[in-house]
Motif scaffolding. Structure first.
Motif, PDB file in Angstrom:
ATOM      1  N   TYR A   1     -15.555   5.293  -1.983  1.00  0.00           N
ATOM      2  CA  TYR A   1     -14.721   4.830  -0.873  1.00  0.00           C
ATOM      3  C   TYR A   1     -13.462   5.685  -0.731  1.00  0.00           C
ATOM      4  N   GLY A   2     -13.403   6.787  -1.454  1.00  0.00           N
ATOM      5  CA  GLY A   2     -12.311   7.744  -1.269  1.00  0.00           C
ATOM      6  C   GLY A   2     -11.160   7.568  -2.240  1.00  0.00           C
ATOM      7  N   ILE A   3     -10.107   8.362  -2.020  1.00  0.00           N
ATOM      8  CA  ILE A   3      -8.921   8.312  -2.885  1.00  0.00           C
ATOM      9  C   ILE A   3      -8.282   6.917  -2.790  1.00  0.00           C
ATOM     10  N   GLY A   4      -7.924   6.370  -3.945  1.00  0.00           N
ATOM     11  CA  GLY A   4      -7.350   5.019  -3.988  1.00  0.00           C
ATOM     12  C   GLY A   4      -5.825   5.071  -3.950  1.00  0.00           C
ATOM     13  N   LEU A   5      -5.233   4.450  -2.929  1.00  0.00           N
ATOM     14  CA  LEU A   5      -3.767   4.366  -2.853  1.00  0.00           C
ATOM     15  C   LEU A   5      -3.324   3.132  -3.623  1.00  0.00           C
ATOM     16  N   CYS A   6      -2.382   3.314  -4.507  1.00  0.00           N
ATOM     17  CA  CYS A   6      -1.959   2.234  -5.382  1.00  0.00           C
ATOM     18  C   CYS A   6      -0.470   1.990  -5.178  1.00  0.00           C
ATOM     19  N   LYS A   7      -0.142   0.946  -4.410  1.00  0.00           N
ATOM     20  CA  LYS A   7       1.261   0.683  -4.073  1.00  0.00           C
ATOM     21  C   LYS A   7       2.075   0.407  -5.330  1.00  0.00           C
ATOM     22  N   TYR A   8       1.444  -0.279  -6.261  1.00  0.00           N
ATOM     23  CA  TYR A   8       2.125  -0.591  -7.522  1.00  0.00           C
ATOM     24  C   TYR A   8       1.104  -0.617  -8.641  1.00  0.00           C
ATOM     25  N   THR A   9       1.593  -0.304  -9.841  1.00  0.00           N
ATOM     26  CA  THR A   9       0.783  -0.469 -11.046  1.00  0.00           C
ATOM     27  C   THR A   9       1.475  -1.565 -11.863  1.00  0.00           C
ATOM     28  N   GLY A  10       1.631  -1.365 -13.161  1.00  0.00           N
ATOM     29  CA  GLY A  10       2.385  -2.315 -13.978  1.00  0.00           C
ATOM     30  C   GLY A  10       1.531  -3.436 -14.521  1.00  0.00           C
TER      31      GLY A  10
ATOM     32  N   GLU B   1      -5.014  10.855   9.891  1.00  0.00           N
ATOM     33  CA  GLU B   1      -4.964  11.969  10.847  1.00  0.00           C
ATOM     34  C   GLU B   1      -5.676  13.221  10.337  1.00  0.00           C
ATOM     35  N   ASN B   2      -5.960  13.263   9.030  1.00  0.00           N
ATOM     36  CA  ASN B   2      -6.525  14.490   8.467  1.00  0.00           C
ATOM     37  C   ASN B   2      -7.892  14.301   7.812  1.00  0.00           C
ATOM     38  N   GLY B   3      -8.594  13.267   8.248  1.00  0.00           N
ATOM     39  CA  GLY B   3      -9.979  13.086   7.802  1.00  0.00           C
ATOM     40  C   GLY B   3     -10.123  12.827   6.312  1.00  0.00           C
ATOM     41  N   VAL B   4      -9.127  12.169   5.713  1.00  0.00           N
ATOM     42  CA  VAL B   4      -9.211  11.840   4.289  1.00  0.00           C
ATOM     43  C   VAL B   4      -9.764  10.420   4.143  1.00  0.00           C
ATOM     44  N   VAL B   5     -10.877  10.267   3.463  1.00  0.00           N
ATOM     45  CA  VAL B   5     -11.413   8.929   3.191  1.00  0.00           C
ATOM     46  C   VAL B   5     -10.571   8.322   2.070  1.00  0.00           C
ATOM     47  N   TRP B   6      -9.983   7.147   2.350  1.00  0.00           N
ATOM     48  CA  TRP B   6      -9.073   6.528   1.370  1.00  0.00           C
ATOM     49  C   TRP B   6      -9.324   5.034   1.324  1.00  0.00           C
ATOM     50  N   GLN B   7      -8.826   4.427   0.300  1.00  0.00           N
ATOM     51  CA  GLN B   7      -8.931   2.974   0.137  1.00  0.00           C
ATOM     52  C   GLN B   7      -7.688   2.494  -0.585  1.00  0.00           C
ATOM     53  N   MET B   8      -7.510   1.182  -0.598  1.00  0.00           N
ATOM     54  CA  MET B   8      -6.389   0.597  -1.328  1.00  0.00           C
ATOM     55  C   MET B   8      -6.903   0.208  -2.716  1.00  0.00           C
ATOM     56  N   ALA B   9      -6.044   0.243  -3.728  1.00  0.00           N
ATOM     57  CA  ALA B   9      -6.514  -0.068  -5.083  1.00  0.00           C
ATOM     58  C   ALA B   9      -5.465  -0.835  -5.878  1.00  0.00           C
TER      59      ALA B   9
END
Ligand code: MN
Ligand code: MN
Length: 465
Positions: free
Chosen positions: A364-373, A397-405
């Motif tokens: 599902y692409g690169i995982g964006l992680c707002k917070y860890t901890g 805008e740049n065709g990057v497949v990403w997801q939240m994690a």
């Protein structure tokens, strides 16, 4: 009626999809090439020192020069700074002044492993062993009966440095930690997983032949010392000024009939380190200066002179800033950092520790992680909505497949990255990286698509932010 319904659904509902369903032919070809290069990087980079050496080799082929304080630099110039052979920073100078900020990718290249103790060598029952002290968060039961290699450096009595690399070449011997046979494992099997293998039992078997023409005790140990002396000039005292690590032997391999995955030692976090490096190599004359960091010591808290808390990074950035008459603080407050580090991939075998709606999935692409901890975001830098928004927009805008994690269920555990050490410098920072199956195990697994999307994401930041 039906059509109208689907229109609302598409407009309003967030419905992430498997990246393969939208992968263009061009991206597929790019992904395949990238995966081959990444596997080569892994095979050449089993320790942080080797990551630095290999990065320099690749960088010099692409016109990067070693940076010296006071060097005159122009837009498009490519430099690197080697921090004691264990960490590295590379930069491509931007068209705009550093007063406009830099775009930074920060990843770490140290990985969990078994370091030799200062007095490692001993003999017991006519077998020679090396005692280890584990580095980083390992599950101790995973390390026995896995073939291991040794890599590192030894500083000899006279100050000269010897490289030790055994186990990687086909003709090399390897090393092993023994485990109990099931026939006698009844009591051990009753122990909790975390206690079944004691840290002090993680001892490498390194020899069994006694030195025949000597008398006295510990002749197997003596035979090993003789071999070490003849090959490297090492004596027993030299281990005290050495850094030698036992790491899993073997090379990165494709996994699955479809070859969509890669298993290897050290994806955490060489998978993101390589993504930043490959992205930086694509940058020619960026608007803002692009900086790629390979940090050391993340797995033990980012301390130390080569860790992300070290002033080595600030010194490098301040030197670049000084060359442009810009203060470091002015640069930092306008800079952005992607703390590129892996996240946990959802594993159906262990569904009870994940919260499925907020987990990262393979492909599902690169995982964006707002917070860890852990324990209610404890110890996390917790990126702002604005920072997440900026990255989300850039990726879309740049065709990057990403997801939240999120890293698993709340209170199931937790973890951290270098993100907070960048945020503490007054740099807007967001965690993002590749989802990993069996993270910190001797062999970890990632998907090629997620690797490639992390590279594309980093490139979008370097070129477009
Ligand atoms: Mn990591
Ligand atoms: Mn880790």
């Amino acid at each position: 009626m039906c059509e109208k319904k689907s229109e609302w659904r598409e407009k309003l509902v967030y419905d992430p999809k498997n990246g393969f369903l939208s992968l263009s032919e061009e991206d597929r070809a790019g992904m395949e090439r990238y995966a081959e290069d990444y596997k080569k990087f892994l095979d050449n980079s089993k320790t942080e020192r080797k990551c630095v050496d290999y990065a320099i080799e690749l960088a010099e082929q692409r016109g990067f020069r070693e940076y010296h304080r006071g060097m005159a630099l122009q837009a498009g110039d490519k430099v690197y700074f080697n921090n004691r052979g264990k960490a590295i920073m590379l930069a491509v100078i931007g068209e705009k002044s550093l007063a406009e900020g830099a775009n930074i990718g920060a990843a770490h290249t140290d990985a969990p492993r078994l370091d030799l103790k200062p007095r490692p060598l001993y003999e017991d029952s006519e077998m020679a062993f090396l005692k280890t002290h584990y580095y980083g968060g390992i599950r101790k039961y995973q390390w026995p009966t896995v073939p291991l290699e040794l890599h590192g450096v030894v500083v000899l009595r006279d100050g000269s440095v010897v490289n030790v690399d055994v186990g990687d070449k086909p003709e090399d011997p390897q090393f092993i930690i023994c485990d109990l046979l099931p026939h006698l494992g009844r009591a051990q099997s009753q122990k909790p997983l975390g206690e079944a293998i004691a840290a002090e039992n993680l001892n490498l078997l390194v020899g069994s032949e006694p030195l025949a023409d000597e008398e006295g005790k510990d002749l197997v140990k003596l035979q090993v010392l003789k071999w070490l002396y003849e090959k490297y000039g090492i004596t027993e005292e030299d281990f005290i000024s050495a850094e030698i690590s036992a790491v899993p032997a073997g090379h990165a391999r494709d996994i699955g009939f479809d070859r969509s995955l890669i298993a290897a030692y050290g994806h955490d976090d060489r998978v993101c380190s390589y993504a930043e490096l490959a992205a930086l190599f694509d940058v020619e004359k960026p608007e803002k200066t692009a900086v790629c960091i390979f940090a050391d010591k993340e797995e033990i808290g980012s301390d130390g002179v080569s860790g992300m808390k070290s002033a080595a990074f600030d010194t490098f950035m301040e030197d670049l800033c000084e060359g442009q008459g810009v203060s470091l603080r002015a640069c930092y407050e306008k800079s952005f950092c992607l703390s590129a580090d892996v996240t946990a991939a959802y594993d159906p075998a262990f569904a009870d520790v994940f919260e499925k709606r907020n987990s990262a999935f393979i492909n599902y692409g690169i995982g964006l992680c707002k917070y860890t901890g852990s324990g209610g975001k404890g110890g996390a830098s917790d990126a702002s909505a604005e920072v997440v928004g900026l990255v989300r927009k850039l990726f879309n805008e740049n065709g990057v497949v990403w997801q939240m994690a999120e890293l698993g269920k709340i209170d199931a555990g937790g973890g951290g990255t270098v993100a907070k050490f960048m945020a503490e410098r007054n740099i807007d920072t967001l965690d993002a990286g590749v989802p990993v199956l069996s993270m910190h195990a001797p062999y970890e697994t990632v998907s090629k698509l997620d690797c490639y999307m992390t590279y594309k994401g980093m490139k979008a930041i370097f070129e477009k932010r």
